[in-house]
Design a protein around this motif. Structure first.
Motif, PDB file in Angstrom:
ATOM      1  N   ASP A   8      39.188  42.360  42.888  1.00  0.00           N
ATOM      2  CA  ASP A   8      39.879  41.080  42.749  1.00  0.00           C
ATOM      3  C   ASP A   8      39.198  40.265  41.651  1.00  0.00           C
ATOM      4  O   ASP A   8      38.185  39.617  41.887  1.00  0.00           O
ATOM      5  CB  ASP A   8      39.825  40.320  44.081  1.00  0.00           C
ATOM      6  CG  ASP A   8      40.458  38.946  43.941  1.00  0.00           C
ATOM      7  OD1 ASP A   8      41.056  38.663  42.879  1.00  0.00           O
ATOM      8  OD2 ASP A   8      40.337  38.149  44.890  1.00  0.00           O
ATOM      9  N   ARG A  47      39.907  37.544  40.198  1.00  0.00           N
ATOM     10  CA  ARG A  47      39.850  36.081  40.347  1.00  0.00           C
ATOM     11  C   ARG A  47      38.614  35.644  41.121  1.00  0.00           C
ATOM     12  O   ARG A  47      37.996  34.637  40.816  1.00  0.00           O
ATOM     13  CB  ARG A  47      41.095  35.550  41.049  1.00  0.00           C
ATOM     14  CG  ARG A  47      42.190  35.274  40.074  1.00  0.00           C
ATOM     15  CD  ARG A  47      43.233  34.339  40.608  1.00  0.00           C
ATOM     16  NE  ARG A  47      44.321  34.342  39.663  1.00  0.00           N
ATOM     17  CZ  ARG A  47      45.276  35.240  39.660  1.00  0.00           C
ATOM     18  NH1 ARG A  47      45.283  36.180  40.561  1.00  0.00           N
ATOM     19  NH2 ARG A  47      46.226  35.199  38.751  1.00  0.00           N
ATOM     20  N   SER A  48      38.256  36.434  42.137  1.00  0.00           N
ATOM     21  CA  SER A  48      37.121  36.014  42.965  1.00  0.00           C
ATOM     22  C   SER A  48      35.791  36.145  42.221  1.00  0.00           C
ATOM     23  O   SER A  48      34.784  35.607  42.650  1.00  0.00           O
ATOM     24  CB  SER A  48      37.084  36.829  44.264  1.00  0.00           C
ATOM     25  OG  SER A  48      36.801  38.168  43.943  1.00  0.00           O
ATOM     26  N   PRO A  67      36.313  29.275  39.742  1.00  0.00           N
ATOM     27  CA  PRO A  67      37.627  28.648  39.518  1.00  0.00           C
ATOM     28  C   PRO A  67      37.544  27.325  38.757  1.00  0.00           C
ATOM     29  O   PRO A  67      38.539  26.873  38.181  1.00  0.00           O
ATOM     30  CB  PRO A  67      38.169  28.421  40.936  1.00  0.00           C
ATOM     31  CG  PRO A  67      36.987  28.495  41.845  1.00  0.00           C
ATOM     32  CD  PRO A  67      35.971  29.368  41.166  1.00  0.00           C
ATOM     33  N   TYR A  70      42.306  28.393  32.969  1.00  0.00           N
ATOM     34  CA  TYR A  70      41.532  28.633  34.199  1.00  0.00           C
ATOM     35  C   TYR A  70      42.043  29.904  34.873  1.00  0.00           C
ATOM     36  O   TYR A  70      43.227  30.272  34.688  1.00  0.00           O
ATOM     37  CB  TYR A  70      41.679  27.424  35.134  1.00  0.00           C
ATOM     38  CG  TYR A  70      40.924  26.228  34.613  1.00  0.00           C
ATOM     39  CD1 TYR A  70      39.593  26.016  34.968  1.00  0.00           C
ATOM     40  CD2 TYR A  70      41.529  25.333  33.723  1.00  0.00           C
ATOM     41  CE1 TYR A  70      38.882  24.940  34.450  1.00  0.00           C
ATOM     42  CE2 TYR A  70      40.819  24.254  33.205  1.00  0.00           C
ATOM     43  CZ  TYR A  70      39.501  24.067  33.579  1.00  0.00           C
ATOM     44  OH  TYR A  70      38.788  23.015  33.059  1.00  0.00           O
ATOM     45  N   ARG A 103      43.203  30.564  37.724  1.00  0.00           N
ATOM     46  CA  ARG A 103      44.442  30.440  38.521  1.00  0.00           C
ATOM     47  C   ARG A 103      45.692  30.368  37.642  1.00  0.00           C
ATOM     48  O   ARG A 103      46.807  30.528  38.130  1.00  0.00           O
ATOM     49  CB  ARG A 103      44.376  29.200  39.424  1.00  0.00           C
ATOM     50  CG  ARG A 103      44.338  27.906  38.669  1.00  0.00           C
ATOM     51  CD  ARG A 103      44.395  26.663  39.534  1.00  0.00           C
ATOM     52  NE  ARG A 103      44.383  25.472  38.723  1.00  0.00           N
ATOM     53  CZ  ARG A 103      43.297  24.925  38.180  1.00  0.00           C
ATOM     54  NH1 ARG A 103      42.110  25.464  38.411  1.00  0.00           N
ATOM     55  NH2 ARG A 103      43.370  23.852  37.418  1.00  0.00           N
ATOM     56  N   GLN A 104      45.499  30.119  36.347  1.00  0.00           N
ATOM     57  CA  GLN A 104      46.659  29.944  35.456  1.00  0.00           C
ATOM     58  C   GLN A 104      47.126  31.246  34.824  1.00  0.00           C
ATOM     59  O   GLN A 104      48.085  31.236  34.061  1.00  0.00           O
ATOM     60  CB  GLN A 104      46.302  28.947  34.346  1.00  0.00           C
ATOM     61  CG  GLN A 104      46.027  27.557  34.875  1.00  0.00           C
ATOM     62  CD  GLN A 104      45.570  26.620  33.773  1.00  0.00           C
ATOM     63  OE1 GLN A 104      44.648  26.937  33.013  1.00  0.00           O
ATOM     64  NE2 GLN A 104      46.207  25.464  33.686  1.00  0.00           N
ATOM     65  N   SER A 160      47.775  35.788  35.157  1.00  0.00           N
ATOM     66  CA  SER A 160      48.136  36.836  36.118  1.00  0.00           C
ATOM     67  C   SER A 160      46.915  37.683  36.489  1.00  0.00           C
ATOM     68  O   SER A 160      45.869  37.616  35.822  1.00  0.00           O
ATOM     69  CB  SER A 160      49.211  37.739  35.504  1.00  0.00           C
ATOM     70  OG  SER A 160      48.613  38.578  34.531  1.00  0.00           O
ATOM     71  N   CYS A 165      43.692  38.457  34.229  1.00  0.00           N
ATOM     72  CA  CYS A 165      42.373  38.081  34.733  1.00  0.00           C
ATOM     73  C   CYS A 165      41.430  39.294  34.710  1.00  0.00           C
ATOM     74  O   CYS A 165      40.237  39.164  34.393  1.00  0.00           O
ATOM     75  CB  CYS A 165      42.534  37.526  36.148  1.00  0.00           C
ATOM     76  SG  CYS A 165      41.233  36.428  36.643  1.00  0.00           S
TER      77      CYS A 165
END
Ligand SMILES: Nc1ncnc2c1ncn2[C@@H]1O[C@H](COP(=O)(O)OP(=O)(O)OP(=O)(O)O)[C@@H](O)[C@H]1O
Ligand SMILES: [Mg+2]
Length: 255
Positions: free
Chosen positions: A94, A96-97, A101, A145, A147-148, A150, A154
């Protein structure tokens, strides 16, 4: 200089939770040569990520020894440990993690460059944009960022951040498992290109034998915390010796 960028010798790890214990990694030995691409495959819960966490010292080993580029790491701490780990980067399932953020993608990449090179602030900014372009993202991603964007974008950014440190070993733990099939193929192409261009070794971890066999020179098969079989990937696919490997191959050949 050791011929291995990674050498894992008789490593074990047991977790204790409440009244039960889990022998997550049992007496595992594994090595990765310079520039080599090595696969680690096995079903969910067999201990692959635990082994990756032991290698990256996110968890301490119970017994056994791990060396990076010939240097034993279990007794290292502080600056010596950070120096040893400049040679190793990891990409997670993952992406994103693994990003803060609150930081832009560019700021995260620049921070990683700062930790592993002596580049000036201006040079780091230029290098961050160059790395984004290298993984197929344009300069505008520097300011967004996590979160912005895909999941696939990412993951590209995570690869840019990892290769910015010019590691000798890149550990990919299910790096494409959370992505859809077409994005997965793009990320694998990107990793193959990086492999050709840079003298970087890979430890490529996945539950998917088909994926591992398309990417790796040698493969280790893990089950219940143990390595049950290892060898050149072609030999493992053509002549699997262990019944578990035979079952894995049966499942990918099944219609
Ligand atoms: N911190 C922990 N505390 C207790 N048990 C743990 C811990 N980390 C892992 N385990 C256990 O160790 C075993 C191996 O887990 P691990 O995450 O290494 O498997 P995996 O092969 O990576 O699985 P997956 O393919 O699902 O990612 C599992 O039984 C898991 O529940
Ligand atoms: Mg895992």
């Amino acid at each position: 200089m050791s011929k291995y960028v990674l050498n894992v010798v008789n490593v074990s790890k047991t977790f204790s939770a409440h009244q039960s214990t889990v022998e997550a990694v049992k007496n595992v030995s594994l090595h990765v040569g310079a520039g080599e691409c090595v696969g680690l495959v096995g079903e969910s819960g067999c201990g692959k990520s635990t082994l990756a966490r032991l290698i990256t010292r996110l968890e301490p080993v119970d017994t056994g020894e791990i060396s990076l580029c010939g240097e034993k790491i279990s007794h290292l701490c502080g600056a010596a440990l950070r120096r040893a780990y400049r040679n190793v980067k990891m990409i997670f399932q993952d992406p994103r993690s693994s990003f803060d953020p609150r930081m832009t993608i560019g700021a995260s990449i620049r921070e990683a460059i700062k930790a592993s090179t002596a580049l000036s602030r201006r040079e780091r900014a230029a290098e961050s944009v160059r790395l984004l372009c290298e993984v197929g993202l344009d300069a505008s991603y520097d300011r967004v960022y996590p979160r912005q964007i895909s999941g696939g974008e990412c993951q590209r950014a995570a690869i840019a951040r990892a290769i910015g440190a010019k590691p000798r070993l890149l550990i990919c733990d299910e790096a494409t498992s959370a992505l859809d099939v077409s994005v997965q193929a793009q990320i694998l192409d990107l990793l193959r290109t990086l492999r050709r261009q840079q003298d970087m070794a890979f430890l490529f971890i996945s539950h998917d034998l088909a994926l591992v066999s398309s990417f790796c020179d040698r493969t280790y098969v893990m089950r219940g915390g143990e390595i049950v079989e290892h060898g050149p990937t072609g030999d493992i696919i053509a002549r699997p010796k262990h019944p578990y490997t035979q079952k894995l191959i049966g499942s990918i050949l099944a219609p």
